[in-house]
Design an enzyme around this catalytic site. Sequence first.
Site, short mmCIF file in Angstrom:
data_model
loop_
_atom_site.label_atom_id
_atom_site.label_comp_id
_atom_site.label_asym_id
_atom_site.label_seq_id
_atom_site.Cartn_x
_atom_site.Cartn_y
_atom_site.Cartn_z
N HIS A 110 0.81 -1.22 0.00
CA HIS A 110 0.00 0.00 0.00
C HIS A 110 0.84 1.27 0.00
CE1 HIS A 110 -3.40 -2.57 0.52
NE2 HIS A 110 -4.23 -1.57 0.75
N SER A 131 -0.21 -0.70 -6.09
CA SER A 131 -0.11 -1.90 -6.91
C SER A 131 0.62 -1.61 -8.21
CB SER A 131 -1.50 -2.44 -7.23
OG SER A 131 -2.19 -2.81 -6.05
N LYS A 134 -14.29 -7.91 -9.14
CA LYS A 134 -13.41 -8.74 -9.98
C LYS A 134 -12.81 -9.88 -9.15
CE LYS A 134 -10.36 -7.89 -13.87
NZ LYS A 134 -9.68 -6.83 -14.64
N ASP A 135 -12.38 -9.56 -7.92
CA ASP A 135 -11.85 -10.60 -7.04
C ASP A 135 -12.93 -11.59 -6.63
OD1 ASP A 135 -9.24 -9.68 -7.03
OD2 ASP A 135 -9.55 -8.36 -5.32
N GLU A 158 5.38 -34.10 -1.95
CA GLU A 158 4.18 -33.60 -2.61
C GLU A 158 4.55 -32.91 -3.92
OE1 GLU A 158 1.37 -34.72 -1.84
OE2 GLU A 158 0.38 -33.54 -0.28
#
Length: 422
Positions: free
Chosen positions: A219, A223, A247-248, A291
């Site tokens: 922040h 971004s 959108k998220d 894994e």
Amino acid sequence: MSFPWANEYTPKAPLMQWIDARLPLPRFVYNAVGAGYPVPRNLNFFWNFGVLSGLALMIQIVTGIVMAMHYGANELVAFGTVEHVMRDVNGGWLMRYAHANGASFFFIVVYLHIFRGLYYSSYKAPREMVWLLGLVIFLLMMATAFMGYVLPWGQMSYWGAKVITGLFGAIPVVGEPIQTWLLGGFAPGNAALNRFFSLHYLLPFVIAGVIILHIWALHIPGSSNPTGVEVKGPQDTVPFHPYYTAKDGFGAGIFFILLAIAVYFGPNFLGHPDNYIEANPLSTPAHIVPEWYFWPFYAILRAFTFDFFFIPAKLLGVLAMFASILLLFFLPWLDNSPVRSGNYRPMFKKFFWILIADVLVLGYCGGAPAEEPFVMISQVASAYYFAHFLIILPLIAAFEKPLPLPGSITEAVLAKHGQAAE
């Protein structure tokens, strides 16, 4: 907040004014994920993976807490308590499969998040700290996942713990004491189970704390965006809410649909069948493998098959495996190109996709038996992995001729839609 045009939080209700004056939590939320946080207007769906990583962590914490209520960290009962969760606890099978597959989905979105950062050079100034904290989260995830894989106390759990902790034994002088200290003995047993269970329970909360720092660091500069051009004014941004919450939200819906498909229709697809056999120290599995999300690093570890002067092959493999991750911490200083986005770097873009293919090859070889031709392919792919970051990337930055950058984010957005910026 680095954006002077950001909307300020002004509570209107008396109760909210009273709370904000004494504990400005509503103001914090508003500035972090609300209309008070301006975001570049051209972010695509590759910027969803940060939020999806947070959702995946929440799933792991909730399902992990429920399972911890029924788990017994003792080698005599550990395997049985996991089966008890699956068979006798109401909804236990759902918690177990959501937790196991949730770990895989967590790594999927984080890997996509990392490769998005690599393509758009999100590690460059002024966002170096965002990148570095993200890598710390990744390392904590790997430690948490490894210890969680041991807890079911199946064959692959036991022998995976023995092999991975045995890597520390390759370190001269201090290696074997470190290995004994990690296990609490000379082989995986009750001490190791208790330690791994405690740390596996604790580390997700540590990850959550580092994520808060990660978001805080994000922040400050704001971004990044697909053009790599910095925000120049309010015309380049939109409020995070409602534009990117919507959108998220769409991305989260897709994520939950895919996770539900995995949980309900292929819950064991990403697991190993040997882990449904109780651990037996006297029976070594034919093929010990971690894994799937550790396979690329496992391939690098196994790529070293001969000693180099006085350095044993095993130690070389261990050093290379850790170096393959630690190398990423120096990426902001290895890539000196002034252009961030891979969209405007034609040579970089080609080598980026070669790197993707290389990592996929490493992943395939890491899950394959330690025999030819997989060992030889692992050696070539490992060599290219290090060459990409240490040789190719600096050379590209020195000799590449980037494409012309747009004057602003707004100009790029309008040009994409066939309009001219005023």
